[in-house]
Design a protein around this motif. Structure first.
Motif, PDB file in Angstrom:
ATOM      1  N   GLY A 168       0.868  -1.171   0.000  1.00 39.01           N
ATOM      2  CA  GLY A 168       0.000   0.000   0.000  1.00 39.01           C
ATOM      3  C   GLY A 168       0.903   1.219   0.000  1.00 39.01           C
ATOM      4  O   GLY A 168       1.739   1.374   0.889  1.00 39.01           O
ATOM      5  N   ASN A 169       0.760   2.093  -1.008  1.00 40.43           N
ATOM      6  CA  ASN A 169       1.678   3.218  -1.173  1.00 40.43           C
ATOM      7  C   ASN A 169       0.898   4.511  -1.402  1.00 40.43           C
ATOM      8  O   ASN A 169      -0.047   4.545  -2.206  1.00 40.43           O
ATOM      9  CB  ASN A 169       2.597   2.972  -2.381  1.00 40.43           C
ATOM     10  CG  ASN A 169       3.387   1.678  -2.268  1.00 40.43           C
ATOM     11  OD1 ASN A 169       3.821   1.301  -1.182  1.00 40.43           O
ATOM     12  ND2 ASN A 169       3.570   0.983  -3.386  1.00 40.43           N
ATOM     13  N   TRP A 170       1.293   5.557  -0.714  1.00 38.06           N
ATOM     14  CA  TRP A 170       0.664   6.855  -0.922  1.00 38.06           C
ATOM     15  C   TRP A 170       1.009   7.382  -2.308  1.00 38.06           C
ATOM     16  O   TRP A 170       2.102   7.128  -2.837  1.00 38.06           O
ATOM     17  CB  TRP A 170       1.086   7.841   0.148  1.00 38.06           C
ATOM     18  CG  TRP A 170       0.749   7.414   1.541  1.00 38.06           C
ATOM     19  CD1 TRP A 170       1.619   7.227   2.581  1.00 38.06           C
ATOM     20  CD2 TRP A 170      -0.552   7.103   2.070  1.00 38.06           C
ATOM     21  NE1 TRP A 170       0.951   6.821   3.711  1.00 38.06           N
ATOM     22  CE2 TRP A 170      -0.386   6.731   3.438  1.00 38.06           C
ATOM     23  CE3 TRP A 170      -1.845   7.088   1.531  1.00 38.06           C
ATOM     24  CZ2 TRP A 170      -1.459   6.371   4.242  1.00 38.06           C
ATOM     25  CZ3 TRP A 170      -2.910   6.728   2.346  1.00 38.06           C
ATOM     26  CH2 TRP A 170      -2.715   6.375   3.680  1.00 38.06           C
ATOM     27  N   ILE A 171       0.087   8.122  -2.896  1.00 40.09           N
ATOM     28  CA  ILE A 171       0.177   8.551  -4.292  1.00 40.09           C
ATOM     29  C   ILE A 171       0.572  10.027  -4.360  1.00 40.09           C
ATOM     30  O   ILE A 171      -0.083  10.879  -3.737  1.00 40.09           O
ATOM     31  CB  ILE A 171      -1.174   8.337  -5.004  1.00 40.09           C
ATOM     32  CG1 ILE A 171      -1.579   6.860  -4.929  1.00 40.09           C
ATOM     33  CG2 ILE A 171      -1.121   8.821  -6.440  1.00 40.09           C
ATOM     34  CD1 ILE A 171      -3.023   6.604  -5.336  1.00 40.09           C
ATOM     35  N   PRO A 172       1.619  10.375  -5.116  1.00 40.92           N
ATOM     36  CA  PRO A 172       2.032  11.781  -5.177  1.00 40.92           C
ATOM     37  C   PRO A 172       0.957  12.666  -5.809  1.00 40.92           C
ATOM     38  O   PRO A 172       0.351  12.300  -6.821  1.00 40.92           O
ATOM     39  CB  PRO A 172       3.294  11.739  -6.049  1.00 40.92           C
ATOM     40  CG  PRO A 172       3.145  10.499  -6.879  1.00 40.92           C
ATOM     41  CD  PRO A 172       2.437   9.518  -5.999  1.00 40.92           C
ATOM     42  N   GLY A 173       0.711  13.811  -5.185  1.00 43.05           N
ATOM     43  CA  GLY A 173      -0.242  14.750  -5.743  1.00 43.05           C
ATOM     44  C   GLY A 173      -1.696  14.383  -5.548  1.00 43.05           C
ATOM     45  O   GLY A 173      -2.591  15.124  -5.976  1.00 43.05           O
ATOM     46  N   ASP A 174      -1.961  13.228  -4.909  1.00 40.70           N
ATOM     47  CA  ASP A 174      -3.346  12.840  -4.697  1.00 40.70           C
ATOM     48  C   ASP A 174      -4.023  13.877  -3.804  1.00 40.70           C
ATOM     49  O   ASP A 174      -3.413  14.403  -2.868  1.00 40.70           O
ATOM     50  CB  ASP A 174      -3.400  11.456  -4.038  1.00 40.70           C
ATOM     51  CG  ASP A 174      -4.813  10.920  -3.942  1.00 40.70           C
ATOM     52  OD1 ASP A 174      -5.283  10.354  -4.946  1.00 40.70           O
ATOM     53  OD2 ASP A 174      -5.439  11.065  -2.884  1.00 40.70           O
ATOM     54  N   PRO A 175      -5.300  14.178  -4.049  1.00 34.27           N
ATOM     55  CA  PRO A 175      -5.960  15.232  -3.272  1.00 34.27           C
ATOM     56  C   PRO A 175      -6.379  14.817  -1.867  1.00 34.27           C
ATOM     57  O   PRO A 175      -6.851  15.669  -1.104  1.00 34.27           O
ATOM     58  CB  PRO A 175      -7.201  15.563  -4.123  1.00 34.27           C
ATOM     59  CG  PRO A 175      -7.485  14.308  -4.895  1.00 34.27           C
ATOM     60  CD  PRO A 175      -6.137  13.717  -5.187  1.00 34.27           C
ATOM     61  N   THR A 176      -6.207  13.526  -1.499  1.00 37.05           N
ATOM     62  CA  THR A 176      -6.657  13.099  -0.176  1.00 37.05           C
ATOM     63  C   THR A 176      -5.581  13.293   0.882  1.00 37.05           C
ATOM     64  O   THR A 176      -4.469  13.724   0.602  1.00 37.05           O
ATOM     65  CB  THR A 176      -7.155  11.644  -0.213  1.00 37.05           C
ATOM     66  OG1 THR A 176      -6.112  10.785  -0.689  1.00 37.05           O
ATOM     67  CG2 THR A 176      -8.367  11.511  -1.122  1.00 37.05           C
ATOM     68  N   LEU A 177      -5.920  12.935   2.124  1.00 37.28           N
ATOM     69  CA  LEU A 177      -5.203  13.402   3.306  1.00 37.28           C
ATOM     70  C   LEU A 177      -3.687  13.235   3.292  1.00 37.28           C
ATOM     71  O   LEU A 177      -2.947  14.216   3.329  1.00 37.28           O
ATOM     72  CB  LEU A 177      -5.763  12.707   4.556  1.00 37.28           C
ATOM     73  CG  LEU A 177      -5.065  13.120   5.867  1.00 37.28           C
ATOM     74  CD1 LEU A 177      -5.421  14.532   6.267  1.00 37.28           C
ATOM     75  CD2 LEU A 177      -5.396  12.143   6.990  1.00 37.28           C
ATOM     76  N   VAL A 178      -3.191  11.994   3.283  1.00 32.79           N
ATOM     77  CA  VAL A 178      -1.767  11.791   3.568  1.00 32.79           C
ATOM     78  C   VAL A 178      -0.885  12.376   2.476  1.00 32.79           C
ATOM     79  O   VAL A 178       0.150  12.982   2.762  1.00 32.79           O
ATOM     80  CB  VAL A 178      -1.458  10.304   3.806  1.00 32.79           C
ATOM     81  CG1 VAL A 178       0.025  10.120   4.104  1.00 32.79           C
ATOM     82  CG2 VAL A 178      -2.295   9.764   4.963  1.00 32.79           C
ATOM     83  N   ALA A 179      -1.296  12.222   1.220  1.00 33.39           N
ATOM     84  CA  ALA A 179      -0.511  12.816   0.138  1.00 33.39           C
ATOM     85  C   ALA A 179      -0.408  14.326   0.316  1.00 33.39           C
ATOM     86  O   ALA A 179       0.649  14.919   0.071  1.00 33.39           O
ATOM     87  CB  ALA A 179      -1.135  12.477  -1.215  1.00 33.39           C
ATOM     88  N   GLN A 180      -1.485  14.943   0.764  1.00 33.12           N
ATOM     89  CA  GLN A 180      -1.465  16.392   0.978  1.00 33.12           C
ATOM     90  C   GLN A 180      -0.631  16.778   2.197  1.00 33.12           C
ATOM     91  O   GLN A 180       0.057  17.799   2.197  1.00 33.12           O
ATOM     92  CB  GLN A 180      -2.891  16.918   1.114  1.00 33.12           C
ATOM     93  CG  GLN A 180      -3.679  16.875  -0.184  1.00 33.12           C
ATOM     94  CD  GLN A 180      -3.021  17.670  -1.296  1.00 33.12           C
ATOM     95  OE1 GLN A 180      -2.726  18.847  -1.132  1.00 33.12           O
ATOM     96  NE2 GLN A 180      -2.759  17.025  -2.417  1.00 33.12           N
ATOM     97  N   VAL A 181      -0.679  15.952   3.244  1.00 36.83           N
ATOM     98  CA  VAL A 181       0.156  16.202   4.423  1.00 36.83           C
ATOM     99  C   VAL A 181       1.635  16.112   4.044  1.00 36.83           C
ATOM    100  O   VAL A 181       2.446  16.979   4.420  1.00 36.83           O
ATOM    101  CB  VAL A 181      -0.175  15.207   5.547  1.00 36.83           C
ATOM    102  CG1 VAL A 181       0.870  15.283   6.665  1.00 36.83           C
ATOM    103  CG2 VAL A 181      -1.564  15.485   6.111  1.00 36.83           C
ATOM    104  N   LEU A 182       2.000  15.078   3.299  1.00 36.67           N
ATOM    105  CA  LEU A 182       3.394  14.920   2.893  1.00 36.67           C
ATOM    106  C   LEU A 182       3.842  16.040   1.953  1.00 36.67           C
ATOM    107  O   LEU A 182       4.951  16.563   2.072  1.00 36.67           O
ATOM    108  CB  LEU A 182       3.591  13.555   2.221  1.00 36.67           C
ATOM    109  CG  LEU A 182       3.444  12.337   3.136  1.00 36.67           C
ATOM    110  CD1 LEU A 182       3.461  11.050   2.319  1.00 36.67           C
ATOM    111  CD2 LEU A 182       4.544  12.302   4.193  1.00 36.67           C
TER     112      LEU A 182
END
Length: 270
Positions: free
Chosen positions: A138-152
């Motif tokens: 499970g990997n966070w997606i760059p530029g995704d508009p949801t929480l963790v991608a935006q936090v990062l």
């Protein structure tokens, strides 16, 4: 010290993981874990997916770079009476202490993606998986508009530029990079399946409380606040992150329920 080890030992990810338990259970439900299955949970934290897998009867080894999280996982296993669950310290980029083809299932949910040298990570995960076995990431997606991608993304904007040669962890959320890395490890492209999925952060407290947990216990966010404080921008960073947490919350004013999209990767080893 290994910079990655220092990052994840800096805070206390168990505080974040408390809001991830329900989605961890749901994810394991979808993995077809059966009694006796040999499972490696890589970048396991304190066992958000390792504990549910062990409860379903699998023989589970959790490996994490952070010694404090390994210790926390051992405590959880002991408290739950799970003698089929072990934890040990290790680096996803170099699993030399683990034998070839020793696991039926290798799982890494938001874990190995943060390890350096992604091609080495793909090679090592593939090496320790038996022929016909699976790797699930499970990997966070760059530029995704949801929480963790935006936090990062927001945290990175307040943090000094990384050293030359640094490969962003969120490149693991790009399908072309995932395929390239596993193909270099000997896995045919048709054996790599990627799809978007959702993880939900759930807490009985307001979203601003979860933000405070990230601020004080999540390594990347801690680094961002330290850098922002030196520049006199800590209030600006906190305001940005508050907006993100509140905008994404679906739980109401006094409860947190924030969905976050990730790339689910399923690899079948030939």
């Amino acid at each position: 010290m290994n910079p990655n080890k220092a990052l994840w030992e800096k805070g206390d990810f168990t505080r974040i993981a408390a809001a991830m338990r329900e989605s961890g259970e749901a994810l394991v439900d979808g993995l077809g874990v059966t009694p006796g299955l040999r499972v490696l949970d890589l970048g396991c934290g304190d066992g958000t997916t390792a504990v549910p897998a062990a409860r379903r009867g699998a023989e589970v080894l959790g490996v994490d770079i952070a010694e404090n999280l390994v210790a926390a996982g051992k405590r959880r296993a002991a408290e739950a009476g799970l003698d089929n669950l072990r934890f040990q310290q290790g680096d996803a980029s170099d699993l030399r202490e683990l034998d070839d083809e020793s696991f039926d299932l290798v799982v890494s949910i938001f874990g190995a993606m943060f390890a350096p040298r992604p091609f080495d990570v793909a090679r090592e995960m593939t090496r320790v998986t038996r022929s016909g076995g699976r790797i699930v990431m499970g990997n966070w997606i760059p530029g995704d508009p949801t929480l963790v991608a935006q936090v990062l993304k927001t945290s990175a904007a307040y943090t000094p530029a990384p050293p030359e040669g640094f490969v962003s962890p969120v490149t693991w959320g790009v399908e072309t990079h995932v395929r390239e890395r596993f193909e270099a490890a000997g896995v045919p492209a048709e054996n790599v399946v990627c799809e978007r999925a959702t993880y939900v952060f759930i807490s009985p407290t307001p979203p601003t409380d979860l933000l405070q947990t990230f601020k004080h216990y999540y390594g990347p966010t801690m680094n961002a606040f330290e850098a922002a404080s030196k520049d006199g921008r800590a209030d600006e960073l906190e305001a940005e992150l508050t907006g993100i947490f509140e905008a994404h919350n679906r739980g109401g004013a006094d409860r947190t329920e924030i969905p976050a999209t990730f790339l689910k990767v399923v690899v079948t080893k030939p």
